[in-house]
Design a protein around this motif. Structure first.
Motif, mmCIF file in Angstrom:
data_model
loop_
_atom_site.group_PDB
_atom_site.id
_atom_site.type_symbol
_atom_site.label_atom_id
_atom_site.label_comp_id
_atom_site.label_asym_id
_atom_site.label_seq_id
_atom_site.Cartn_x
_atom_site.Cartn_y
_atom_site.Cartn_z
ATOM 1 N N GLU A 109 0.827 -1.211 0.000
ATOM 2 C CA GLU A 109 0.000 0.000 0.000
ATOM 3 C C GLU A 109 0.859 1.258 0.000
ATOM 4 O OE1 GLU A 109 -2.949 0.163 3.130
ATOM 5 O OE2 GLU A 109 -3.191 -2.012 3.053
ATOM 6 N N SER A 110 2.096 1.133 0.443
ATOM 7 C CA SER A 110 3.031 2.254 0.482
ATOM 8 C C SER A 110 3.922 2.284 -0.750
ATOM 9 C CB SER A 110 3.904 2.149 1.742
ATOM 10 O OG SER A 110 3.108 2.156 2.893
ATOM 11 N N GLY A 111 3.608 1.453 -1.739
ATOM 12 C CA GLY A 111 4.380 1.407 -2.971
ATOM 13 C C GLY A 111 5.660 0.600 -2.864
ATOM 14 N N LEU A 112 5.801 -0.165 -1.783
ATOM 15 C CA LEU A 112 7.026 -0.938 -1.582
ATOM 16 C C LEU A 112 6.970 -2.266 -2.332
ATOM 17 C CD1 LEU A 112 7.509 -0.295 2.224
ATOM 18 C CD2 LEU A 112 8.755 0.755 0.334
ATOM 19 N N THR A 113 8.073 -2.600 -2.974
ATOM 20 C CA THR A 113 8.197 -3.903 -3.622
ATOM 21 C C THR A 113 9.367 -4.697 -3.043
ATOM 22 O OG1 THR A 113 9.566 -2.983 -5.399
ATOM 23 C CG2 THR A 113 7.168 -3.101 -5.786
ATOM 24 N N LYS A 114 10.139 -4.050 -2.168
ATOM 25 C CA LYS A 114 11.287 -4.717 -1.555
ATOM 26 C C LYS A 114 11.461 -4.198 -0.136
ATOM 27 C CE LYS A 114 16.226 -5.510 -2.100
ATOM 28 N NZ LYS A 114 17.470 -4.988 -2.671
ATOM 29 N N VAL A 115 11.736 -5.126 0.791
ATOM 30 C CA VAL A 115 11.996 -4.765 2.182
ATOM 31 C C VAL A 115 13.392 -5.261 2.540
ATOM 32 C CG1 VAL A 115 11.256 -5.051 4.576
ATOM 33 C CG2 VAL A 115 9.541 -4.893 2.757
ATOM 34 N N GLU A 116 14.157 -4.385 3.185
ATOM 35 C CA GLU A 116 15.537 -4.691 3.549
ATOM 36 C C GLU A 116 15.707 -4.519 5.053
ATOM 37 O OE1 GLU A 116 17.294 -2.723 -0.562
ATOM 38 O OE2 GLU A 116 17.214 -1.513 1.242
ATOM 39 N N LEU A 117 16.723 -5.170 5.596
ATOM 40 C CA LEU A 117 17.020 -5.019 7.012
ATOM 41 C C LEU A 117 18.456 -5.426 7.283
ATOM 42 C CD1 LEU A 117 17.095 -8.027 8.639
ATOM 43 C CD2 LEU A 117 14.714 -7.945 7.909
ATOM 44 N N ALA A 118 18.942 -4.989 8.433
ATOM 45 C CA ALA A 118 20.234 -5.434 8.953
ATOM 46 C C ALA A 118 19.971 -5.983 10.343
ATOM 47 C CB ALA A 118 21.229 -4.279 9.021
ATOM 48 N N VAL A 119 20.517 -7.165 10.628
ATOM 49 C CA VAL A 119 20.321 -7.810 11.925
ATOM 50 C C VAL A 119 21.675 -8.318 12.406
ATOM 51 C CG1 VAL A 119 19.662 -10.006 10.804
ATOM 52 C CG2 VAL A 119 19.006 -9.582 13.182
ATOM 53 N N TYR A 120 21.962 -8.124 13.690
ATOM 54 C CA TYR A 120 23.226 -8.615 14.218
ATOM 55 C C TYR A 120 23.280 -10.132 14.056
ATOM 56 C CZ TYR A 120 23.472 -4.002 16.342
ATOM 57 O OH TYR A 120 23.493 -2.647 16.543
ATOM 58 N N THR A 121 24.435 -10.636 13.663
ATOM 59 C CA THR A 121 24.569 -12.083 13.456
ATOM 60 C C THR A 121 24.379 -12.857 14.757
ATOM 61 O OG1 THR A 121 26.977 -11.879 13.665
ATOM 62 C CG2 THR A 121 26.052 -11.852 11.422
ATOM 63 N N SER A 122 24.521 -12.192 15.876
ATOM 64 C CA SER A 122 24.310 -12.838 17.176
ATOM 65 C C SER A 122 22.826 -13.045 17.490
ATOM 66 C CB SER A 122 24.949 -12.005 18.284
ATOM 67 O OG SER A 122 24.436 -10.678 18.271
ATOM 68 N N ASN A 123 21.945 -12.389 16.748
ATOM 69 C CA ASN A 123 20.507 -12.467 16.997
ATOM 70 C C ASN A 123 19.911 -13.614 16.163
ATOM 71 O OD1 ASN A 123 17.836 -12.033 17.613
ATOM 72 N ND2 ASN A 123 17.875 -9.843 17.159
ATOM 73 N N VAL A 124 20.242 -14.816 16.563
ATOM 74 C CA VAL A 124 19.866 -16.018 15.808
ATOM 75 C C VAL A 124 18.354 -16.178 15.705
ATOM 76 C CG1 VAL A 124 20.082 -18.542 15.746
ATOM 77 C CG2 VAL A 124 22.029 -17.135 16.408
ATOM 78 N N SER A 125 17.617 -15.855 16.755
ATOM 79 C CA SER A 125 16.157 -16.022 16.704
ATOM 80 C C SER A 125 15.534 -15.057 15.700
ATOM 81 C CB SER A 125 15.531 -15.871 18.085
ATOM 82 O OG SER A 125 15.782 -14.589 18.616
#
Length: 162
Positions: A109-125
């Motif tokens: 609805e916001s015109g998004l076709t791709k979502v990105e993120l960065a997560v610490y490699t220690s955050n396994v869950s």
């Protein structure tokens, strides 16, 4: 537990949840937040633009959130950056899945076709959760953060919505 789109009445609770997760020093980029001005807070921009931002509520109290902020460069506005957090007391109850489901459903609805993120490699869950929702690894930022003598790497992840 309820999942609700952000509204003015949740902004102070959202801020409190952000402060609590930031204080853990393990999940967010910031370990303390700048001074709080409810009128200038991020949720106001999210509401005004109908961008994806949802809160997890436990008896009306904000215990988690997710947001997807579209890139404001016009040529990159199809991409959004995901951020989320849950209070320690409410992890492992499926709220992260429910928050992601709501935000990813709203994103087009916001015109998004791709979502990105960065997560610490220690955050396994969290990595496991993102993989469950169709995110794939897009790269790695090594030596992403240094805090209290510990170096953190960040896994870059992406999901195409169409």
């Amino acid at each position: 537990m309820d999942i609700a789109y952000i509204h003015k009445g949740l902004i102070t609770g959202w801020r409190s949840a952000c402060e609590q997760v930031a204080a853990e020093k393990a999940y967010l980029g910031l370990v303390s937040l700048p001074p709080f001005d409810p009128e200038r807070a991020l949720p106001n921009r999210m509401i005004a633009r109908n961008w994806p931002m949802y809160c997890a509520l436990d008896e009306g109290r904000v215990v988690g959130w997710v947001d997807i902020i579209p890139n404001e460069v016009p040529e990159c506005a199809h991409r959004g950056t995901l951020g989320m957090g849950l209070l320690a007391s409410h992890r492992g109850r499926g709220l992260g899945s429910r928050l992601l489901e709501a935000a990813l459903g709203h994103a087009p609805e916001s015109g998004l076709t791709k979502v990105e993120l960065a997560v610490y490699t220690s955050n396994v869950s969290a990595i496991s959760l993102f993989l469950k929702f169709g995110f794939t690894e897009a790269g790695m930022w090594r030596d992403y953060r240094r805090l209290d003598g510990v170096t953190y790497d960040a896994l870059l992840m992406e999901r195409f919505l169409v």
